[in-house]
Every structure is written in C-alpha cells, then in structure tokens.
Design a protein around this motif. Structure first.
Motif, PDB file in Angstrom:
ATOM      1  N   VAL A 222      33.878  28.786 -41.637  1.00 48.29           N
ATOM      2  CA  VAL A 222      33.427  29.160 -40.290  1.00 48.29           C
ATOM      3  C   VAL A 222      31.997  29.698 -40.340  1.00 48.29           C
ATOM      4  CG1 VAL A 222      33.786  30.812 -38.406  1.00 48.29           C
ATOM      5  CG2 VAL A 222      35.724  29.530 -39.330  1.00 48.29           C
ATOM      6  N   ARG A 223      31.715  30.547 -41.329  1.00 51.79           N
ATOM      7  CA  ARG A 223      30.344  31.074 -41.457  1.00 51.79           C
ATOM      8  C   ARG A 223      29.349  29.953 -41.747  1.00 51.79           C
ATOM      9  NH1 ARG A 223      33.039  35.400 -44.269  1.00 51.79           N
ATOM     10  NH2 ARG A 223      32.545  34.418 -46.270  1.00 51.79           N
TER      11      ARG A 223
ATOM     12  N   GLN B 151      28.722  27.924 -38.591  1.00 46.19           N
ATOM     13  CA  GLN B 151      27.877  28.639 -37.629  1.00 46.19           C
ATOM     14  C   GLN B 151      26.417  28.598 -38.052  1.00 46.19           C
ATOM     15  OE1 GLN B 151      29.029  30.008 -34.506  1.00 46.19           O
ATOM     16  NE2 GLN B 151      26.833  29.595 -34.407  1.00 46.19           N
ATOM     17  N   ARG B 152      26.176  28.704 -39.365  1.00 42.34           N
ATOM     18  CA  ARG B 152      24.788  28.582 -39.851  1.00 42.34           C
ATOM     19  C   ARG B 152      24.259  27.174 -39.584  1.00 42.34           C
ATOM     20  NH1 ARG B 152      26.894  31.534 -44.316  1.00 42.34           N
ATOM     21  NH2 ARG B 152      27.070  29.596 -45.524  1.00 42.34           N
TER      22      ARG B 152
ATOM     23  N   LEU C  77      25.177  25.092 -37.235  1.00 39.49           N
ATOM     24  CA  LEU C  77      24.918  24.923 -35.806  1.00 39.49           C
ATOM     25  C   LEU C  77      23.640  25.637 -35.375  1.00 39.49           C
ATOM     26  CD1 LEU C  77      28.537  25.380 -34.397  1.00 39.49           C
ATOM     27  CD2 LEU C  77      27.237  23.250 -34.518  1.00 39.49           C
ATOM     28  N   SER C  78      23.377  26.798 -35.956  1.00 37.16           N
ATOM     29  CA  SER C  78      22.218  27.594 -35.529  1.00 37.16           C
ATOM     30  C   SER C  78      20.891  26.919 -35.838  1.00 37.16           C
ATOM     31  CB  SER C  78      22.264  28.980 -36.186  1.00 37.16           C
ATOM     32  OG  SER C  78      22.062  28.873 -37.581  1.00 37.16           O
TER      33      SER C  78
ATOM     34  N   LYS D  74      28.559  27.184 -30.874  1.00 36.46           N
ATOM     35  CA  LYS D  74      29.289  28.191 -31.643  1.00 36.46           C
ATOM     36  C   LYS D  74      30.613  27.642 -32.163  1.00 36.46           C
ATOM     37  CE  LYS D  74      27.675  32.177 -28.905  1.00 36.46           C
ATOM     38  NZ  LYS D  74      26.992  31.400 -27.843  1.00 36.46           N
ATOM     39  N   ILE D  75      31.105  28.295 -33.204  1.00 40.84           N
ATOM     40  CA  ILE D  75      32.496  28.190 -33.625  1.00 40.84           C
ATOM     41  C   ILE D  75      33.021  29.617 -33.665  1.00 40.84           C
ATOM     42  CG2 ILE D  75      31.773  28.152 -36.057  1.00 40.84           C
ATOM     43  CD1 ILE D  75      34.385  26.680 -36.694  1.00 40.84           C
ATOM     44  N   ILE D  76      34.194  29.840 -33.111  1.00 37.16           N
ATOM     45  CA  ILE D  76      34.769  31.184 -33.145  1.00 37.16           C
ATOM     46  C   ILE D  76      36.099  31.137 -33.883  1.00 37.16           C
ATOM     47  CG2 ILE D  76      33.612  31.883 -31.014  1.00 37.16           C
ATOM     48  CD1 ILE D  76      36.397  31.740 -29.681  1.00 37.16           C
TER      49      ILE D  76
ATOM     50  N   VAL E   8      31.122  26.807 -27.095  1.00 37.66           N
ATOM     51  CA  VAL E   8      31.987  26.772 -28.279  1.00 37.66           C
ATOM     52  C   VAL E   8      32.419  25.330 -28.535  1.00 37.66           C
ATOM     53  CG1 VAL E   8      34.181  27.526 -29.275  1.00 37.66           C
ATOM     54  CG2 VAL E   8      32.796  29.132 -27.927  1.00 37.66           C
TER      55      VAL E   8
END
Length: 319
Positions: free
Chosen positions: A75-76, A79-80, A82-83, A91-93, A140
């Motif tokens: 997940v981390r 998110q990196r 995607l950023s 986002k991913i939550i 998301v």
C-alpha cells in the motif's frame, strides 16, 4: 581476523534495517507485480477517459504468513507510485475489517479513513452511498481491506449476498469504479467464490505454508543472508542440527513467523556481542516468545515435531 564488533553498526539500527528486509523476498514478487499492473491499467483508463470496472486482487494465507506486513508495504509503495504519476491526487486507502463485522460498521471505518465522520445514526444504505461519494471525491483508485474474511464473521449465507453485492457495487460504479485489494485467511475464499460474477473480477494469490524438508535449505540460506546483513555469521554445523527444519516447525510452517523468530534470534546474538548465530540463540528466542520449558522447545529436543509451536507456556504434559 576481521573484528566484526568494530564495524558493526548500532544494534537497534541494524534490527530496524533487518525488519525492512522482510518483504525483499521472491515469495512476494507475484503479489507486487500483479498489484502494480492493476495500478498501471487504472491509470491508463484515467488518461483515456475510459470508465471500466475496478480490477481487484485477493491474497489468502495463514495467520503468521506475513500477509499483513506485505500488504502494508505494498500500500505504501503504491501510494508513492501514484504520487509521482500523471494523476498525483490519486490514492489507495487501507482499512482493517473489524471482528465481528457488519457492513454498516465497515462502511463507517472506510469513511473514517477518508476523513469523514457521521454525526448521527444512519442506515447501512446511506453509509455506503456516502462511501461511494467520498471514494470519488478523494480520488481513491483502490481500497485495501485487511482481514477481509471477517466480512463474513458469522459464516452466514444470508449475509454473503449483501457482502458480495457491496464489493460489486463499489468496483462497478458508473461514475468512479474502485478496485479492491483483499487480504485474509482461507475464509476469504468463501466470500469470493460465493458469487461467480465477483470471482471472475478478482485475481487470486496464495502464500503457501512452508514445507518441512523441501524448504529447509532455503530457510537456512535466508538466515545466512540476514546474518550477513547483521554483520555476523551462522555457526557452522547448523544444517547438521536440522536448523532449517526446526525454524520451519517453530514458526508453525508460516514464512512470516519463521522470519520473526530469526530476527529474534539475531537480536539475542547482537546484544550478546558474539560473532556467530547459533541454535542456542533460537532456543532462547523461542523460550522468550512462547514462555515454554526446555521440554517444549523445538530447538532443544530431538523429536521437535511433537511440539505444538502455536501454544504458549508449553509444558511436558502438552507434548
């Protein structure tokens, strides 16, 4: 002879670095590769303006397999990714499914993760309408549900249609489809297989348990690699002492627990300021972990497979 102590970094920093190595293993490659492909496909849809159903994956594994650690890392990493993509607001939550779970409570958990709190008692349909809205407003792309088998905690077939319909509704939303990353134990398969339409939209991955004999050499090699990273060596003769088999059994045949035990043993060696990791360090680590006597320690007895490694405070009567 090289002075290992002189070049050894701070023990706490070493242990932290070793923990970070946990997911740097080939057993996680398939999971990471598939997840990144799903992200790439979703971003391609956004670039083209296409609206297609959210693609999903499901990871099943036993307790102690390392699935939760792997998913947190994934997940981390996503998110990196995607950023720095051409859609940086995406986002991913991640949400852990509570136990016992109700769809209503799961929806509230998701809203909380999205930074939205309901101030009044609401029905489930209202909560999930809000979930769909805030998933879209927060851009998301993927929703990770950990311990997803607890969506069917009561093992009730009357609840399964509601659970599977929720998953399909979110992933097939006409305005903003969201993919799922589901992780859980074997019970997750019952949810996915309940609805053929849902099952066709989810790619499945399973972390297999370790095998006592065929995986023993690989486990020893893995221990050696951790020792090398820690600046120590594995004591000669470990293979003759069936160390690989003992670690596999002591870790209940789960990869994550085997690594956890290895890190605990290395910690013992580092704080003892010795140059080699030995079976004794594993024995001490297991005793501290399980609170057991010598007769219940798989690193001290010949017939170690008679020990139930998941029991705490084992005594001779438990053999």
């Amino acid at each position: 002879m090289t002075d290992l102590h002189a070049s050894r970094p701070d023990t706490a920093e070493t242990l932290s670095a070793l923990n970070a190595r946990f997911v740097q293993h080939e057993r996680y490659d398939q999971l990471f590769d598939l997840a990144h492909r799903l992200v790439s496909l979703r971003l391609a849809d956004l670039r083209s303006g296409r609206v297609t159903e959210g693609l999903s994956l499901a990871l099943t594994a036993g307790s102690g397999s390392g699935k939760t650690t792997a998913m947190r890392h994934l997940v981390r990493a996503i998110q990196r990714e995607l950023s720095v993509s051409d859609y940086p607001q995406a986002k991913i939550i991640s949400v852990s499914v509570p136990s016992p779970a109700t769809l209503k409570y799961v929806g509230l958990r998701i809203l909380h993760a999205l930074g939205y709190e309901l101030t009044a008692e609401r029905q489930a349909w209202y909560i999930w309408d809000k979930v769909r809205f805030h998933l879209r407003e927060n851009h998301v792309l993927f929703l990770h549900l950990d311990e997803a088998q607890d969506l069917n905690t009561r093992n009730s077939k009357s609840e399964l249609p509601h659970v599977t319909n929720m998953l399909k509704t979110i992933s097939q939303d006409d305005a903003w489809p969201v993919g799922f990353f589901l992780s859980g134990t074997e019970g997750l398969k019952d949810i996915i297989n309940f609805d053929a339409q849902l099952g066709r939209r989810i790619k499945g991955i399973r972390f297999e348990p370790l095998k006592l004999h065929s995986d023993a050499d690989d486990v020893v090699e893995l221990v050696k690699s951790y020792c090398e990273a820690a600046g120590i060596c594995l004591e000669p003769g470990a293979e003759e002492d069936a160390l690989g088999e003992r670690i596999i059994h002591a870790g209940a045949y789960e990869f994550g627990l085997a690594i956890r035990l290895t890190l605990m043993a290395i910690e013992k060696a580092l704080y003892a300021e010795v140059d080699c990791l030995s079976c004794d360090h594993f024995a001490t680590a297991f005793e501290e972990w399980k609170g057991c006597g010598d007769a219940f320690n798989p690193f001290l007895i010949p017939d170690f497979t008679q020990v139930d490694p998941r029991k705490l405070f084992g005594e001779e009567g438990d053999l």
